[in-house]
Motif scaffolding. Structure first.
Motif, PDB file in Angstrom:
ATOM      1  N   TYR A  11       0.878  -1.173   0.000  1.00 54.50           N
ATOM      2  CA  TYR A  11       0.000   0.000   0.000  1.00 54.50           C
ATOM      3  C   TYR A  11       0.915   1.223   0.000  1.00 54.50           C
ATOM      4  CZ  TYR A  11      -3.511  -3.418   1.454  1.00 54.50           C
ATOM      5  OH  TYR A  11      -4.353  -4.514   1.520  1.00 54.50           O
ATOM      6  N   ARG A  12       1.004   1.892  -1.136  1.00 49.01           N
ATOM      7  CA  ARG A  12       1.997   2.941  -1.305  1.00 49.01           C
ATOM      8  C   ARG A  12       1.657   4.213  -0.554  1.00 49.01           C
ATOM      9  NH1 ARG A  12       1.321   1.964  -7.594  1.00 49.01           N
ATOM     10  NH2 ARG A  12      -0.761   1.561  -6.702  1.00 49.01           N
ATOM     11  N   ASP A  13       0.372   4.530  -0.447  1.00 46.22           N
ATOM     12  CA  ASP A  13      -0.090   5.720   0.260  1.00 46.22           C
ATOM     13  C   ASP A  13      -1.573   5.533   0.560  1.00 46.22           C
ATOM     14  OD1 ASP A  13      -1.484   6.299  -2.159  1.00 46.22           O
ATOM     15  OD2 ASP A  13       0.223   7.458  -2.897  1.00 46.22           O
ATOM     16  N   GLY A  14      -2.229   6.594   1.025  1.00 43.93           N
ATOM     17  CA  GLY A  14      -3.628   6.490   1.409  1.00 43.93           C
ATOM     18  C   GLY A  14      -4.579   6.192   0.272  1.00 43.93           C
ATOM     19  N   ARG A  15      -4.131   6.359  -0.960  1.00 46.74           N
ATOM     20  CA  ARG A  15      -5.010   6.056  -2.095  1.00 46.74           C
ATOM     21  C   ARG A  15      -5.104   4.555  -2.360  1.00 46.74           C
ATOM     22  NH1 ARG A  15      -2.002  10.045  -6.156  1.00 46.74           N
ATOM     23  NH2 ARG A  15      -0.283   9.082  -4.969  1.00 46.74           N
ATOM     24  N   ASP A  16      -4.117   3.793  -1.894  1.00 47.99           N
ATOM     25  CA  ASP A  16      -4.159   2.338  -2.060  1.00 47.99           C
ATOM     26  C   ASP A  16      -5.040   1.729  -0.979  1.00 47.99           C
ATOM     27  OD1 ASP A  16      -2.587   2.396  -4.274  1.00 47.99           O
ATOM     28  OD2 ASP A  16      -0.773   1.613  -3.311  1.00 47.99           O
ATOM     29  N   VAL A  63       1.014 -10.369   8.680  1.00 49.50           N
ATOM     30  CA  VAL A  63       2.072  -9.593   9.326  1.00 49.50           C
ATOM     31  C   VAL A  63       2.179  -8.266   8.583  1.00 49.50           C
ATOM     32  CG1 VAL A  63       4.498  -9.496   9.968  1.00 49.50           C
ATOM     33  CG2 VAL A  63       3.306 -11.698   9.949  1.00 49.50           C
ATOM     34  N   SER A  64       2.140  -7.170   9.323  1.00 46.45           N
ATOM     35  CA  SER A  64       2.186  -5.836   8.715  1.00 46.45           C
ATOM     36  C   SER A  64       3.474  -5.136   9.103  1.00 46.45           C
ATOM     37  CB  SER A  64       0.997  -4.993   9.177  1.00 46.45           C
ATOM     38  OG  SER A  64      -0.222  -5.533   8.714  1.00 46.45           O
ATOM     39  N   ARG A  75       2.852   0.825   3.562  1.00 51.53           N
ATOM     40  CA  ARG A  75       2.722  -0.364   4.405  1.00 51.53           C
ATOM     41  C   ARG A  75       2.792  -1.595   3.516  1.00 51.53           C
ATOM     42  NH1 ARG A  75      -2.319  -3.129   5.199  1.00 51.53           N
ATOM     43  NH2 ARG A  75      -2.220  -4.696   6.858  1.00 51.53           N
ATOM     44  N   ILE A  76       3.441  -2.650   4.023  1.00 45.10           N
ATOM     45  CA  ILE A  76       3.441  -3.949   3.356  1.00 45.10           C
ATOM     46  C   ILE A  76       2.742  -4.939   4.266  1.00 45.10           C
ATOM     47  CG2 ILE A  76       4.877  -5.884   2.568  1.00 45.10           C
ATOM     48  CD1 ILE A  76       7.028  -3.797   1.834  1.00 45.10           C
ATOM     49  N   SER A  77       1.799  -5.692   3.718  1.00 45.57           N
ATOM     50  CA  SER A  77       1.173  -6.780   4.471  1.00 45.57           C
ATOM     51  C   SER A  77       1.580  -8.100   3.834  1.00 45.57           C
ATOM     52  CB  SER A  77      -0.351  -6.642   4.497  1.00 45.57           C
ATOM     53  OG  SER A  77      -0.913  -6.927   3.236  1.00 45.57           O
ATOM     54  N   VAL A  78       1.851  -9.077   4.707  1.00 49.02           N
ATOM     55  CA  VAL A  78       2.229 -10.422   4.279  1.00 49.02           C
ATOM     56  C   VAL A  78       1.158 -11.376   4.803  1.00 49.02           C
ATOM     57  CG1 VAL A  78       4.019 -12.194   4.299  1.00 49.02           C
ATOM     58  CG2 VAL A  78       4.654  -9.770   4.505  1.00 49.02           C
TER      59      VAL A  78
END
Length: 209
Positions: free
Chosen positions: A117-122, A144-145, A198-201
């Motif tokens: 999620y690159r920014d709030g638009r994602d 996991v975030s 943010r990256i979520s796994v």
């Protein structure tokens, strides 16, 4: 360029994964669903975020929605069963999740889906992971975030209950289990605020998407 807001708690720390066991907090949701939460499971998660940002071959996707094809509002990478994960810490996390949940789940976590999620638009719209066995069977999805916290919202499918909110980032773990994928929905909403990446796994058992 992808912006990122580091955590003072993680500043300069090596990447380490903490214990599970009694540190996991379970919340029954009703209708056979539950969630487990373990804040800051990954210490030094900001360093892991930076490594994944560089190492993962992120790509964009387009999907059919109603009568048109639209861009998926996040970048993705899926690691199938047997495919090498992009960082050894993810393999360690999967092994620790197996050790904690395998008896209850009855199987191991096999795949890993990564979202950037690159920014709030994602964002990701309301959904359950019901492609495959999750549509008819109880299962688990462990997320996991790392990176800037974003809200993960949960609500009962079909309404009739509250919307729950968990701010996840900087190494937090949430596990959705039981009937959660069938009887509840989850989403990461868009935001008009300036938000870092943010990256979520998402670790899943075989045949669950």
């Amino acid at each position: 360029m992808t912006a990122f807001q580091a955590s003072l708690l993680d500043w300069g720390k090596d990447v380490q994964i903490g214990p599970l066991g009694s540190s996991v907090r379970r919340t029954p949701l009703g209708r056979g669903a539950w969630i487990d939460v373990r804040p800051h499971w990954v210490e030094g998660a900001d360093a892991l975020f930076e490594r994944l940002l560089e190492a993962v071959p992120w790509h964009a996707e387009r999907r059919h929605m109603y009568d048109r094809v639209v861009d998926v509002p996040r970048l993705l990478k899926f690691y199938d069963e047997g495919e090498e994960l992009p960082d050894p810490v993810l393999a360690e996390a999967r092994d620790l999740l197996d050790a904690h949940y395998e008896e209850e789940l009855g199987e191991r976590f096999r795949t890993a889906g990564l979202c950037l999620y690159r920014d709030g638009r994602d964002s990701v719209a309301w959904h359950g992971d019901t492609i495959g066995r999750g549509s008819t069977q109880d299962t688990m999805v462990a997320i996991v975030s790392v990176g800037t916290p974003r809200p993960l919202l949960l609500r009962p499918r079909g309404g009739g209950g509250p919307t729950l909110r968990h701010e996840l980032g900087h190494g937090d773990l949430i596990v959705m289990g039981g009937s959660c994928q069938r009887t509840w929905e989850h989403a990461v909403p868009k935001s008009t605020k300036v938000i870092g990446a943010r990256i979520s796994v998402q670790f899943r058992p075989r045949g669950v998407r």
